[in-house]
Design a protein around this motif. Structure first.
Motif, PDB file in Angstrom:
ATOM      1  N   ALA A 229       0.840  -1.199   0.000  1.00 11.76           N
ATOM      2  CA  ALA A 229       0.000   0.000   0.000  1.00 11.76           C
ATOM      3  C   ALA A 229       0.873   1.246   0.000  1.00 11.76           C
ATOM      4  CB  ALA A 229      -0.925  -0.007   1.223  1.00 11.76           C
ATOM      5  N   ASP A 230       1.991   1.166   0.729  1.00  8.89           N
ATOM      6  CA  ASP A 230       2.945   2.272   0.775  1.00  8.89           C
ATOM      7  C   ASP A 230       3.382   2.709  -0.621  1.00  8.89           C
ATOM      8  OD1 ASP A 230       3.324   3.086   3.348  1.00  8.89           O
ATOM      9  OD2 ASP A 230       5.474   2.584   3.377  1.00  8.89           O
ATOM     10  N   ASP A 253      -7.339  -2.430  -2.074  1.00  8.45           N
ATOM     11  CA  ASP A 253      -6.341  -3.315  -1.467  1.00  8.45           C
ATOM     12  C   ASP A 253      -6.703  -4.780  -1.753  1.00  8.45           C
ATOM     13  OD1 ASP A 253      -8.391  -3.966   0.235  1.00  8.45           O
ATOM     14  OD2 ASP A 253      -7.317  -3.439   2.077  1.00  8.45           O
ATOM     15  N   ARG A 254      -5.835  -5.689  -1.286  1.00 12.22           N
ATOM     16  CA  ARG A 254      -6.001  -7.096  -1.647  1.00 12.22           C
ATOM     17  C   ARG A 254      -7.337  -7.667  -1.171  1.00 12.22           C
ATOM     18  NH1 ARG A 254      -1.994 -12.081  -0.684  1.00 12.22           N
ATOM     19  NH2 ARG A 254      -1.586 -10.950   1.238  1.00 12.22           N
ATOM     20  N   THR A 255      -7.728  -7.285   0.046  1.00 15.78           N
ATOM     21  CA  THR A 255      -9.020  -7.763   0.581  1.00 15.78           C
ATOM     22  C   THR A 255     -10.166  -7.343  -0.340  1.00 15.78           C
ATOM     23  OG1 THR A 255      -8.121  -7.535   2.799  1.00 15.78           O
ATOM     24  CG2 THR A 255     -10.513  -7.695   2.618  1.00 15.78           C
ATOM     25  N   THR A 256     -10.102  -6.118  -0.782  1.00 14.20           N
ATOM     26  CA  THR A 256     -11.153  -5.607  -1.667  1.00 14.20           C
ATOM     27  C   THR A 256     -11.135  -6.327  -3.010  1.00 14.20           C
ATOM     28  OG1 THR A 256     -10.877  -3.451  -0.599  1.00 14.20           O
ATOM     29  CG2 THR A 256     -12.122  -3.479  -2.663  1.00 14.20           C
ATOM     30  N   LEU A 257      -9.938  -6.501  -3.561  1.00 15.85           N
ATOM     31  CA  LEU A 257      -9.838  -7.182  -4.862  1.00 15.85           C
ATOM     32  C   LEU A 257     -10.446  -8.578  -4.788  1.00 15.85           C
ATOM     33  CD1 LEU A 257      -6.175  -6.108  -5.753  1.00 15.85           C
ATOM     34  CD2 LEU A 257      -8.274  -5.303  -6.861  1.00 15.85           C
ATOM     35  N   GLU A 273      -0.796  -6.326  -3.496  1.00 21.23           N
ATOM     36  CA  GLU A 273      -1.262  -5.727  -2.235  1.00 21.23           C
ATOM     37  C   GLU A 273      -2.181  -4.539  -2.461  1.00 21.23           C
ATOM     38  OE1 GLU A 273      -1.046  -6.659   0.997  1.00 21.23           O
ATOM     39  OE2 GLU A 273      -0.222  -8.524   0.178  1.00 21.23           O
ATOM     40  N   ALA A 274      -1.959  -3.847  -3.557  1.00 20.47           N
ATOM     41  CA  ALA A 274      -2.798  -2.676  -3.848  1.00 20.47           C
ATOM     42  C   ALA A 274      -2.853  -2.455  -5.336  1.00 20.47           C
ATOM     43  CB  ALA A 274      -2.240  -1.439  -3.149  1.00 20.47           C
ATOM     44  N   LEU A 275      -4.053  -2.212  -5.813  1.00 20.71           N
ATOM     45  CA  LEU A 275      -4.252  -1.916  -7.230  1.00 20.71           C
ATOM     46  C   LEU A 275      -4.659  -0.452  -7.337  1.00 20.71           C
ATOM     47  CD1 LEU A 275      -4.453  -3.517 -10.028  1.00 20.71           C
ATOM     48  CD2 LEU A 275      -6.923  -3.336  -9.697  1.00 20.71           C
ATOM     49  N   LEU A 276      -3.965   0.262  -8.217  1.00 22.22           N
ATOM     50  CA  LEU A 276      -4.314   1.655  -8.449  1.00 22.22           C
ATOM     51  C   LEU A 276      -4.958   1.760  -9.829  1.00 22.22           C
ATOM     52  CD1 LEU A 276      -3.727   4.082  -6.580  1.00 22.22           C
ATOM     53  CD2 LEU A 276      -1.716   4.570  -7.983  1.00 22.22           C
ATOM     54  N   ALA A 301       5.643  -0.177  -8.795  1.00 21.05           N
ATOM     55  CA  ALA A 301       4.589  -1.045  -9.351  1.00 21.05           C
ATOM     56  C   ALA A 301       5.221  -2.270 -10.008  1.00 21.05           C
ATOM     57  CB  ALA A 301       3.751  -0.272 -10.369  1.00 21.05           C
ATOM     58  N   SER A 302       4.613  -3.424  -9.768  1.00 17.54           N
ATOM     59  CA  SER A 302       5.132  -4.645 -10.379  1.00 17.54           C
ATOM     60  C   SER A 302       4.582  -4.814 -11.788  1.00 17.54           C
ATOM     61  CB  SER A 302       4.740  -5.848  -9.511  1.00 17.54           C
ATOM     62  OG  SER A 302       3.333  -5.868  -9.339  1.00 17.54           O
ATOM     63  N   GLN A 303       3.506  -4.151 -12.065  1.00 20.35           N
ATOM     64  CA  GLN A 303       2.844  -4.330 -13.353  1.00 20.35           C
ATOM     65  C   GLN A 303       1.980  -3.097 -13.637  1.00 20.35           C
ATOM     66  OE1 GLN A 303       2.299  -7.185 -16.105  1.00 20.35           O
ATOM     67  NE2 GLN A 303       1.287  -8.390 -14.526  1.00 20.35           N
ATOM     68  N   VAL A 304       2.036  -2.623 -14.885  1.00 20.29           N
ATOM     69  CA  VAL A 304       1.151  -1.531 -15.294  1.00 20.29           C
ATOM     70  C   VAL A 304       0.397  -1.979 -16.536  1.00 20.29           C
ATOM     71  CG1 VAL A 304       1.018   0.845 -16.150  1.00 20.29           C
ATOM     72  CG2 VAL A 304       2.659   0.259 -14.346  1.00 20.29           C
ATOM     73  N   VAL A 305      -0.921  -2.002 -16.434  1.00 21.16           N
ATOM     74  CA  VAL A 305      -1.734  -2.523 -17.529  1.00 21.16           C
ATOM     75  C   VAL A 305      -2.695  -1.453 -18.033  1.00 21.16           C
ATOM     76  CG1 VAL A 305      -3.249  -4.408 -18.266  1.00 21.16           C
ATOM     77  CG2 VAL A 305      -1.680  -4.756 -16.340  1.00 21.16           C
ATOM     78  N   PRO A 306      -2.391  -0.872 -19.192  1.00 22.73           N
ATOM     79  CA  PRO A 306      -3.343   0.108 -19.733  1.00 22.73           C
ATOM     80  C   PRO A 306      -4.574  -0.598 -20.292  1.00 22.73           C
ATOM     81  CG  PRO A 306      -1.193   0.203 -20.859  1.00 22.73           C
ATOM     82  CD  PRO A 306      -1.216  -1.060 -20.057  1.00 22.73           C
ATOM     83  N   ALA A 307      -5.735   0.001 -20.112  1.00 20.34           N
ATOM     84  CA  ALA A 307      -6.947  -0.558 -20.729  1.00 20.34           C
ATOM     85  C   ALA A 307      -6.840  -0.404 -22.242  1.00 20.34           C
ATOM     86  CB  ALA A 307      -8.171   0.178 -20.206  1.00 20.34           C
ATOM     87  N   GLU A 308      -7.414  -1.390 -22.940  1.00 21.12           N
ATOM     88  CA  GLU A 308      -7.359  -1.364 -24.407  1.00 21.12           C
ATOM     89  C   GLU A 308      -8.186  -0.202 -24.974  1.00 21.12           C
ATOM     90  OE1 GLU A 308      -6.029  -3.618 -26.853  1.00 21.12           O
ATOM     91  OE2 GLU A 308      -4.750  -4.279 -25.196  1.00 21.12           O
ATOM     92  N   ASP A 309      -9.327   0.031 -24.347  1.00 17.40           N
ATOM     93  CA  ASP A 309     -10.245   1.048 -24.875  1.00 17.40           C
ATOM     94  C   ASP A 309     -11.180   1.521 -23.762  1.00 17.40           C
ATOM     95  OD1 ASP A 309     -12.012  -1.052 -24.475  1.00 17.40           O
ATOM     96  OD2 ASP A 309     -11.983  -1.644 -26.586  1.00 17.40           O
ATOM     97  N   ALA A 310     -12.106   2.397 -24.135  1.00 20.86           N
ATOM     98  CA  ALA A 310     -13.025   2.961 -23.146  1.00 20.86           C
ATOM     99  C   ALA A 310     -13.882   1.873 -22.508  1.00 20.86           C
ATOM    100  CB  ALA A 310     -13.906   4.027 -23.801  1.00 20.86           C
TER     101      ALA A 310
END
Lengths: 455, 455
Positions: A229-230, A253-257, A273-276, A301-310
């Motif tokens: 989360a930090d 956070d992970r619980t929410t995911l 642990e946390a998704l932004l 961040a361990s991974q950054v995933v852009p959305a393909e589209d709207a």
């Protein structure tokens, strides 16, 4: 028939007066937990301003408490009935009276559902930003009562910023008009903003003039996974320090995911642990998203995933919108905190919340409007387990205490209601509280408007 | 030495207490015409919150009126002294205490000059939008007192939207803290917004937490010449209906253009009836300006001249900023109206104003924040000509009456002060006025704070 009901019925159509005990009881609560509710004496459902005035004049004459209600999606108990009260439901006053693309205003009745208004103005190329998670159900009147927020706030602000003027029925039935239909106006005290967020304690909103914006392009989002989360909070600070203005900046956070996955089978990452989630609704969001992605990576961040589209962006948002419901399902019930801290203190709030959860042996999921520093630590518990329920309530309060210590507020957008009444006194202090009481006395000398709420 | 001065001096440094009659008299007025002012008993210039508290405690004990002042650039007489009052000048409390690029806030004392703050935050890549014409002189405290606006409002709104929280010394010397340092917060009544625009009648602002935005790109402008005010107003409506959000949208009529030329030798077109300035501060303003240019042509513009670059744009803005001063110079003095109407009624307001000018045989120049519907019809007159002065006052009132008839307000950004007191009652109506009086009584039971102003 009691005198109250008789006198109410004299000025209302028969279908606007509900007295069946089972029906009446079904209006006793909003969606907050841990808040007592009494049995209303009667539920009234007026359709006109004059009918609301009649209700208030009657209640005022008989000194009967009146509890105004919208869709009862509130999370603080502000719409809970008090014993023997008149429940004044505004849901049948649901007309959109006017939409003007040049003046960029809408004039609406309080019972209009947020999503209905949003869709109606969209047809004119316009945009009504406030978007609480309950936007498909909640009413504009309720939004005004609690000054509610949503995902849009990091760029577009809360409901209060879109209320230009109000028609308000006062405790004694007189009609007050506040504010304006113009883009600007500073004549006299800002009674409009005084009413917004007053949770039905100063008057009954019967009409609102709302400011609209031009509809922005559909937003494009990215998701970034963080090992802590930090690190996610560090990314939020870097994004804001770099001058970006995302149209949303949300944290789960992970619980929410995991809770969202359990409910929706969306396949969100559960090991992180946390998704932004960050999104931009500018004409050319690509470069912003790229820069934000790089800032996330720099923050760990361990991974950054852009959305393909709207459409894919909308799916990510939908996941976030279900978070509170999903967390509620974890253990049967939940208490949703609403602490807002300066962005620079967000990491400390999340760390402290994790410690509180551990100390009490509780599951507390956190989703947050991270870009605003507005967190919803959600205490999941089994209401049939008395000790767990006690610890849930304790942890809920400790989180508010922590929020205040970090220079924050006990409520970013849900309001005070019954749930946070004692904490409001803590946040405001005695001088402010005394002025609150004085103002309440000016508007409602007999204390009939939503008594026992807020302070 | 009077008891008042003796007791004030007991808690203030010697240099903070001015009693020389000539010096004291020089603090009697702000920049409004036609407003009476009395001779202050004393002027105090505190540097600390504690000193302000001492002043208020003393004045409250002795029931002496206190008139708070900033730079006295106000245009409604709100800062005018009343006979025998304590003038409480906040100009020496002029420190910027904190600027935070992550939380996007500034914490300031009330005496900070608007332009000083704007430049200080710009060094952090940040932007404090409110920009009254007097921005090089006026103070943040004064801006808060009058909820002042500026050229930026069509995109960025007025001062009120940037005030997150306040420290306020109350009439009895107690310190009230309102609002928050967080991006969001809805705890309790919005006392912050109640204080903003209250023109010193509810308390003395001694500290403000202000919201900042990311600095936008420098704006690029165009000028469009119109054969009639009607055509220019039609262009404004077309621009707004098409969904544009310009960073400014200003109108100057022929009288104003000529006055600005006389003062600045800028060579603005004098044969045109109305000049519209439009600007955009987006990353790519070109297409917006082109579209707006086409809308202007469609509305009947005889000429559309895009600025070559940001520097030329700035020159056009500078012309607009001098408009009120230039109009004042036309006949020695002026009365500046501040009527704001819905954009859709702007043409009617300008037509009506021209008729009022003709009926009274007066020169009335109009410059306007056209994008907001906020006009400044400025009555130019020779104060030594008694009949002309009488007609000036009449026409000034008639313009406010017209504004109210068109669904507008008597003041978009200058405040009520003394000048529009009787008109405020007209705009608010008796119910609102009664609530105003009730609130005033709660904050200031002995009526010592800026008495006789606003209502």
């Amino acid at each position: 028939m009691s005198e109250l009901i008789e006198r109410l019925a004299a000025g209302l159509p028969a279908e606007a007066v509900l007295t069946d005990p089972d029906v009446v009881r079904s209006y006793a609560n909003d969606m907050a937990g841990f808040c007592p509710a009494g049995a209303p004496a009667v539920v009234v459902l007026p359709r006109t301003v004059e009918q609301v005035q009649h209700v208030m004049r009657t209640a005022n004459a008989l000194r009967v408490p009146v509890v105004p209600q919208g869709a009862r999606t509130g999370l603080s108990g502000a719409a809970n009935a008090t014993e023997g009260c008149v429940v004044l439901s505004l849901v049948r006053m649901d007309r959109i009276l006017h939409i003007d693309p040049v003046d960029r205003i809408a004039v609406v009745e309080p019972g209009v559902v947020n999503a209905t208004l949003s869709r109606a103005v969209a047809e004119h190329g316009l945009f009504y930003p406030p978007d609480p998670s309950s936007w498909e159900m909640c009413t504009i009147g309720g939004n005004i009562g609690t000054a509610s927020g949503g995902l849009c706030c990091v760029k577009y602000g809360v409901t209060a910023e879109y209320v230009l003027g109000l028609d308000v029925v006062l405790a004694d039935g007189r009609l007050l008009t506040t504010g304006r239909r113009t883009a600007k106006g500073v004549a006299g005290y800002d009674l409009t903003r005084l009413i917004v967020g007053s949770e039905g304690s100063l008057g009954i909103v019967v009409r609102a003039t709302l400011a609209l914006k031009t509809a922005p392009p559909r937003q494009l989002a990215l998701a970034a996974e963080f090992p802590s989360a930090d690190a996610a909070c560090d990314a939020v600070c870097r994004i804001m320090a770099a001058g970006h203005t995302p149209s949303l900046l949300e944290l789960m956070d992970r619980t929410t995911l995991r809770a969202v996955n359990d409910m929706t089978k969306m396949g969100l990452p559960e090991t992180t642990e946390a998704l932004l989630l960050a999104a931009f609704d500018t004409p050319d969001p690509g470069p912003h998203l790229e820069a934000v992605g790089e800032l996330c990576t720099a923050a760990g961040a361990s991974q950054v995933v852009p959305a393909e589209d709207a459409a894919e962006s909308e799916m990510l948002l939908a996941a976030r919108r279900t978070a509170l419901t999903a967390l509620e399902a974890v253990k049967g019930t939940s208490m949703i905190d609403d602490v807002c801290v300066p962005r620079t203190r967000l990491a400390e709030l999340l760390k402290g919340t994790a410690q509180i959860a551990e100390r009490h042996g509780l599951t507390i999921g956190v989703c947050a409007h991270a870009g605003d520093g507005n967190t919803h630590p959600t205490v999941c518990f089994d209401p049939s387990d008395e000790d767990e329920a006690r610890r849930a309530r304790l942890s809920f309060d400790e989180i508010m205490k922590l929020g205040l210590e970090l220079g924050g507020t006990i409520t970013g957008e849900h309001g005070v209601g019954l749930l946070k009444k004692s904490w409001l006194a803590e946040e405001l202090g005695p001088v402010s509280l005394e002025l609150h009481r004085g103002i309440k006395q000016v508007f409602d000398p007999h204390g009939i408007l939503n008594p026992g709420k807020v302070f």
